[in-house]
Design a protein around this motif. Sequence first.
Motif, mmCIF file in Angstrom:
data_model
loop_
_atom_site.group_PDB
_atom_site.id
_atom_site.type_symbol
_atom_site.label_atom_id
_atom_site.label_comp_id
_atom_site.label_asym_id
_atom_site.label_seq_id
_atom_site.Cartn_x
_atom_site.Cartn_y
_atom_site.Cartn_z
ATOM 1 N N THR A 121 34.201 -66.154 -59.473
ATOM 2 C CA THR A 121 35.440 -65.440 -59.124
ATOM 3 C C THR A 121 36.581 -66.438 -58.918
ATOM 4 O OG1 THR A 121 34.229 -63.607 -58.137
ATOM 5 C CG2 THR A 121 36.481 -63.940 -57.353
ATOM 6 N N GLY A 145 37.080 -68.522 -46.360
ATOM 7 C CA GLY A 145 35.965 -67.640 -46.698
ATOM 8 C C GLY A 145 35.144 -68.156 -47.864
ATOM 9 N N GLY A 146 34.182 -67.336 -48.310
ATOM 10 C CA GLY A 146 33.291 -67.731 -49.404
ATOM 11 C C GLY A 146 34.048 -68.029 -50.684
ATOM 12 N N VAL A 147 34.901 -67.100 -51.111
ATOM 13 C CA VAL A 147 35.712 -67.339 -52.306
ATOM 14 C C VAL A 147 36.785 -68.384 -52.005
ATOM 15 C CG1 VAL A 147 37.356 -66.295 -53.926
ATOM 16 C CG2 VAL A 147 35.348 -64.998 -53.206
ATOM 17 N N SER A 167 42.258 -67.628 -40.072
ATOM 18 C CA SER A 167 42.428 -67.538 -38.621
ATOM 19 C C SER A 167 42.469 -68.972 -38.070
ATOM 20 C CB SER A 167 41.294 -66.721 -38.000
ATOM 21 O OG SER A 167 40.056 -67.246 -38.393
ATOM 22 N N LYS A 170 39.759 -71.694 -38.138
ATOM 23 C CA LYS A 170 39.329 -72.284 -39.417
ATOM 24 C C LYS A 170 40.351 -73.275 -39.974
ATOM 25 C CE LYS A 170 36.572 -68.340 -40.928
ATOM 26 N NZ LYS A 170 36.355 -67.350 -41.970
ATOM 27 N N TYR A 184 47.172 -66.055 -40.755
ATOM 28 C CA TYR A 184 47.587 -64.827 -41.442
ATOM 29 C C TYR A 184 48.140 -63.775 -40.480
ATOM 30 C CZ TYR A 184 42.689 -63.517 -40.400
ATOM 31 O OH TYR A 184 41.490 -63.286 -39.791
ATOM 32 N N HIS A 206 43.113 -60.756 -51.461
ATOM 33 C CA HIS A 206 42.040 -59.776 -51.249
ATOM 34 C C HIS A 206 42.450 -58.816 -50.142
ATOM 35 C CE1 HIS A 206 41.519 -62.603 -48.025
ATOM 36 N NE2 HIS A 206 40.499 -61.962 -47.510
ATOM 37 N N TYR A 228 42.330 -59.104 -55.965
ATOM 38 C CA TYR A 228 40.894 -59.013 -56.260
ATOM 39 C C TYR A 228 40.111 -58.209 -55.231
ATOM 40 C CZ TYR A 228 39.990 -63.211 -53.312
ATOM 41 O OH TYR A 228 39.890 -64.117 -52.290
ATOM 42 N N ASP A 229 40.788 -57.593 -54.292
ATOM 43 C CA ASP A 229 40.168 -56.591 -53.417
ATOM 44 C C ASP A 229 41.257 -56.012 -52.529
ATOM 45 O OD1 ASP A 229 38.339 -54.922 -52.262
ATOM 46 O OD2 ASP A 229 37.019 -56.475 -51.491
ATOM 47 N N SER A 231 40.349 -55.370 -49.142
ATOM 48 C CA SER A 231 39.420 -55.292 -48.012
ATOM 49 C C SER A 231 40.136 -55.267 -46.673
ATOM 50 C CB SER A 231 38.443 -56.462 -48.054
ATOM 51 O OG SER A 231 39.115 -57.681 -48.021
ATOM 52 N N TYR A 271 41.476 -58.490 -60.688
ATOM 53 C CA TYR A 271 40.310 -59.272 -61.122
ATOM 54 C C TYR A 271 39.034 -58.624 -60.589
ATOM 55 C CZ TYR A 271 36.745 -62.735 -61.653
ATOM 56 O OH TYR A 271 35.568 -63.352 -61.998
ATOM 57 N N VAL A 273 34.729 -59.554 -61.078
ATOM 58 C CA VAL A 273 33.758 -60.461 -61.712
ATOM 59 C C VAL A 273 32.738 -59.672 -62.538
ATOM 60 C CG1 VAL A 273 32.203 -60.506 -59.691
ATOM 61 C CG2 VAL A 273 32.239 -62.448 -61.272
HETATM 62 N N1 LIG Z 1 37.020 -58.784 -57.396
HETATM 63 C C1 LIG Z 1 35.899 -59.487 -57.415
HETATM 64 O O1 LIG Z 1 35.256 -59.632 -58.455
HETATM 65 C C2 LIG Z 1 35.423 -60.133 -56.156
HETATM 66 C C3 LIG Z 1 34.429 -61.112 -56.200
HETATM 67 C C4 LIG Z 1 34.034 -61.725 -55.003
HETATM 68 C C5 LIG Z 1 34.603 -61.322 -53.807
HETATM 69 N N2 LIG Z 1 35.527 -60.323 -53.812
HETATM 70 C C6 LIG Z 1 36.177 -59.897 -52.562
HETATM 71 O O2 LIG Z 1 36.879 -61.008 -52.091
HETATM 72 C C7 LIG Z 1 36.979 -60.930 -50.682
HETATM 73 C C8 LIG Z 1 36.531 -62.249 -50.099
HETATM 74 O O3 LIG Z 1 35.155 -62.387 -50.340
HETATM 75 P P1 LIG Z 1 34.354 -63.497 -49.561
HETATM 76 O O4 LIG Z 1 32.950 -63.413 -50.009
HETATM 77 O O5 LIG Z 1 35.091 -64.776 -49.645
HETATM 78 O O6 LIG Z 1 34.459 -62.926 -48.071
HETATM 79 P P2 LIG Z 1 34.474 -63.737 -46.714
HETATM 80 O O7 LIG Z 1 33.636 -64.957 -46.831
HETATM 81 O O8 LIG Z 1 34.183 -62.740 -45.659
HETATM 82 O O9 LIG Z 1 35.976 -64.227 -46.596
HETATM 83 C C9 LIG Z 1 37.030 -63.359 -46.341
HETATM 84 C C10 LIG Z 1 38.087 -64.146 -45.594
HETATM 85 O O10 LIG Z 1 39.224 -63.307 -45.386
HETATM 86 C C11 LIG Z 1 39.845 -63.744 -44.203
HETATM 87 N N3 LIG Z 1 40.745 -62.716 -43.693
HETATM 88 C C12 LIG Z 1 40.488 -61.717 -42.811
HETATM 89 N N4 LIG Z 1 41.619 -61.018 -42.573
HETATM 90 C C13 LIG Z 1 42.597 -61.591 -43.323
HETATM 91 C C14 LIG Z 1 43.984 -61.325 -43.495
HETATM 92 N N5 LIG Z 1 44.612 -60.315 -42.871
HETATM 93 N N6 LIG Z 1 44.684 -62.116 -44.329
HETATM 94 C C15 LIG Z 1 44.093 -63.130 -44.985
HETATM 95 N N7 LIG Z 1 42.780 -63.441 -44.843
HETATM 96 C C16 LIG Z 1 42.049 -62.670 -44.024
HETATM 97 C C17 LIG Z 1 38.690 -64.073 -43.279
HETATM 98 O O11 LIG Z 1 39.125 -65.076 -42.416
HETATM 99 P P3 LIG Z 1 38.733 -65.115 -40.847
HETATM 100 O O12 LIG Z 1 37.228 -65.071 -40.780
HETATM 101 O O13 LIG Z 1 39.317 -66.412 -40.449
HETATM 102 O O14 LIG Z 1 39.362 -63.927 -40.195
HETATM 103 C C18 LIG Z 1 37.620 -64.608 -44.240
HETATM 104 O O15 LIG Z 1 37.582 -66.024 -44.239
HETATM 105 C C19 LIG Z 1 36.134 -59.744 -50.249
HETATM 106 O O16 LIG Z 1 36.985 -58.670 -50.030
HETATM 107 C C20 LIG Z 1 35.235 -59.507 -51.445
HETATM 108 O O17 LIG Z 1 34.817 -58.179 -51.552
HETATM 109 C C21 LIG Z 1 35.971 -59.738 -54.950
#
Ligand SMILES: NC(=O)c1ccc[n+]([C@@H]2O[C@H](COP(=O)([O-])OP(=O)(O)OC[C@H]3O[C@@H](n4cnc5c(N)ncnc54)[C@H](OP(=O)(O)O)[C@@H]3O)[C@@H](O)[C@H]2O)c1
Length: 328
Positions: A121, A145-147, A167, A170, A184, A206, A228-229, A231, A271, A273
């Motif tokens: 991604t 985060g993961g991505v 946050s 981090k 954020y 996202h 890409y989301d 969420s 986007y 994946v």
């Molecule tokens: N479209 C696709 O193909 C695809 C593929 C992969 C993932 N995704 C989506 O991408 C997103 C991220 O995935 P991930 O696996 O990286 O999840 P993750 O590890 O949970 O990371 C999400 C991050 O978003 C941060 N966040 C929370 N509230 C926020 C805000 N208001 N503004 C900005 N950042 C904020 C969190 O930070 P804190 O913990 O510091 O609050 C966390 O680090 C998810 O929604 C997932 O579903 C989409």
Amino acid sequence: MTTVGEPEQLRLETTARPAARRGRVVVRVEAAGISFAEVQTLRGLHPFPPKPPCVPGYDLVGHIVEVGPGVTGWHVGDRVVSMPRTGAWQEYAEVSAASLARVPVELDAGEAVALVCNGVTAWQMLHRSARVRPGATVLVHGAGGGVGTLLTQLAVRHGVRVIGTASPAKHDAVRALGADPLDYRGDVAGEVRRLASRGVDAVFDHIGGTGLDVGWSLLAPGGTLVSYDSSVAGYPPGQWFRPHLPALRRVIGWNLAGLVGATRGRRARTYYVKPGPRFRDDLASLFTLVRDGVLRPTVARRYPLEEAGSAVRELIDGGVVGKLVLLP
Ligand SMILES: NC(=O)c1ccc[n+]([C@@H]2O[C@H](COP(=O)([O-])OP(=O)(O)OC[C@H]3O[C@@H](n4cnc5c(N)ncnc54)[C@H](OP(=O)(O)O)[C@@H]3O)[C@@H](O)[C@H]2O)c1
């Protein structure tokens, strides 16, 4: 997963090992990813959510232990990844042979699985959707985060300046990846304008909803917004598609405006994946970067299979830097 609900409702069960059907293989899973997709799956909010009882788990790394009829090019013992979208959280997973890609034997299983959905991604949004060039400045939301951790590293090594939202807990981790961290919950637009007065060349979002309007307003001429989301904008119970409509409406509207030259060359992309030849090529590029020591997937914690519920709870509670991994 026997019912839609919360992570604490996940149960570990023993069933017969699956057999490989036509066109499929059985993989002994070494590591499976834990991601926001499973939070959505558990709550019945993932696109085309599987019906319980089912096994969650988006992506996996392991060794082939059985090859089904009609499969060519894959053998028992091959180390592979797959992105079945559900079913990765088990010791033995039966997956389509068409979904497989090879994994170098020396690569750590946790690091490898962090690269499957999240790494591809990050790579494809950077290089295929936004086509960011060295010297550019980008805004990465959720940079811890993961991505986000992977996208930040990939952009920085590509010679791109990254402003990353996270946050405050981090911020040190995001800084260590080479980005300028921003809270954020603060005045993101004001801070980004202060750091990049001509705007940014890409925004990776996202968040969804009105967050996209902020991102669009921060783009420099010719810049790209990648959605890409949705969420953070929220998912009302039982509504997996509705939260995406505001994002789609905006992206289509901006691109229509672009056709009549009303966006100063700015573009918007969504986007999602997908497996396929590009997925395999881009994953291979990521594995090479890890082998060469250029990219380091951040594995936040590794959990045994029986603690899957605690792992998902940790993800929901926030504060995880990088990827949570299950070791079945
Ligand atoms: N479209 C696709 O193909 C695809 C593929 C992969 C993932 N995704 C989506 O991408 C997103 C991220 O995935 P991930 O696996 O990286 O999840 P993750 O590890 O949970 O990371 C999400 C991050 O978003 C941060 N966040 C929370 N509230 C926020 C805000 N208001 N503004 C900005 N950042 C904020 C969190 O930070 P804190 O913990 O510091 O609050 C966390 O680090 C998810 O929604 C997932 O579903 C989409």
